[in-house]
Design a protein around this motif. Sequence first.
Motif, short mmCIF file in Angstrom:
data_model
loop_
_atom_site.label_atom_id
_atom_site.label_comp_id
_atom_site.label_asym_id
_atom_site.label_seq_id
_atom_site.Cartn_x
_atom_site.Cartn_y
_atom_site.Cartn_z
N THR A 62 -3.15 4.04 3.64
CA THR A 62 -4.52 3.93 3.47
C THR A 62 -5.29 4.88 2.85
N THR A 83 0.88 -1.20 0.12
CA THR A 83 0.06 -0.16 -0.07
C THR A 83 0.77 1.14 0.02
N ASN A 97 -9.46 -1.43 4.12
CA ASN A 97 -8.13 -1.21 4.39
C ASN A 97 -7.58 -1.68 5.64
N ASN A 101 -12.01 1.23 7.21
CA ASN A 101 -10.50 1.71 7.51
C ASN A 101 -10.53 0.58 8.98
#
Length: 238
Positions: free
Chosen positions: A107, A57, A78, A129
């Motif tokens: 993220t 990421t 995420n 998230n």
Amino acid sequence: MKIEGSVALVTGANRGLGKAIVSALVQAGAAKVYAAARDASSISADGSRVVPLVLDTTRPEQIAAAVKQAGDVTLLINNAGALNAHNVLTMSPAELDADFRTNVHGTLDVIKGFLPVLERASGSATVVNVLSLAALGSFPPLGGYSASKAAAYSITQALRPALKAKGIDILAVLPGPIDTDMVRTLQMPKTSPADTARGLLAGIARGEEEIFPDPMAEQMSALWNKSHKEYERAFASF
Ligand SMILES: NC(=O)c1ccc[n+]([C@@H]2O[C@H](COP(=O)([O-])OP(=O)(O)OC[C@H]3O[C@@H](n4cnc5c(N)ncnc54)[C@H](OP(=O)(O)O)[C@@H]3O)[C@@H](O)[C@H]2O)c1
């Protein structure tokens, strides 16, 4: 959001909570689950609906490639996270940077990359998230990590109106300790990754903007609602 029939992408899906989320999604009837990891060979394909995907990421070119490969995603989870920065007086700047790079920038960059894909789902897309109870009040032994999760929580709130205007919901998950590699050396009660994943999916199904997916998280959420100061003191005394 309805999990059944959704097309999900989970980052950090090769172990720990991410792996458990992939299994829970399959069990809950997701149509397809992209299981994203830095090393795709470390993903155990849990049934034919699981598609392994390479994704660090923190690497923009890998985010761009993932967006191309997974253009049908409706549920972006995420989950990838790093814990390097402990006590704020003794951690190094590099350790703090490493946690912010993955937990905050990674993220946000993944969300930005997938926005056009999520917009195409016209009103039925959700971003989730995975943060931590430490996002709401610092856990001093993990002070640097806590700061990164607090920043990621703030960014989640900052994104909410902009994403809402595009028909995309954004939810924060605030778990207590989970029995994974990340906190292997911390001696405290922990919830299993499978139970946390089930609680997380139940919160997504209910569309909760703040999901407290395990018993300790539920308890701490009650304390947080009662008094932010008491919440801070409770974490400081662990
Ligand atoms: N464990 C807890 O007590 C706890 C509590 C609250 C919240 N959380 C959060 O839950 C999430 C999952 O953590 P966990 O407990 O499952 O930890 P874990 O067992 O240490 O797993 C972390 C996962 O994130 C991946 N990852 C780390 N940096 C990455 C990057 N730059 N790009 C892509 N993947 C990356 C790891 O991949 P590699 O295998 O390649 O390293 C691994 O799959 C994290 O966001 C964590 O902060 C954990």
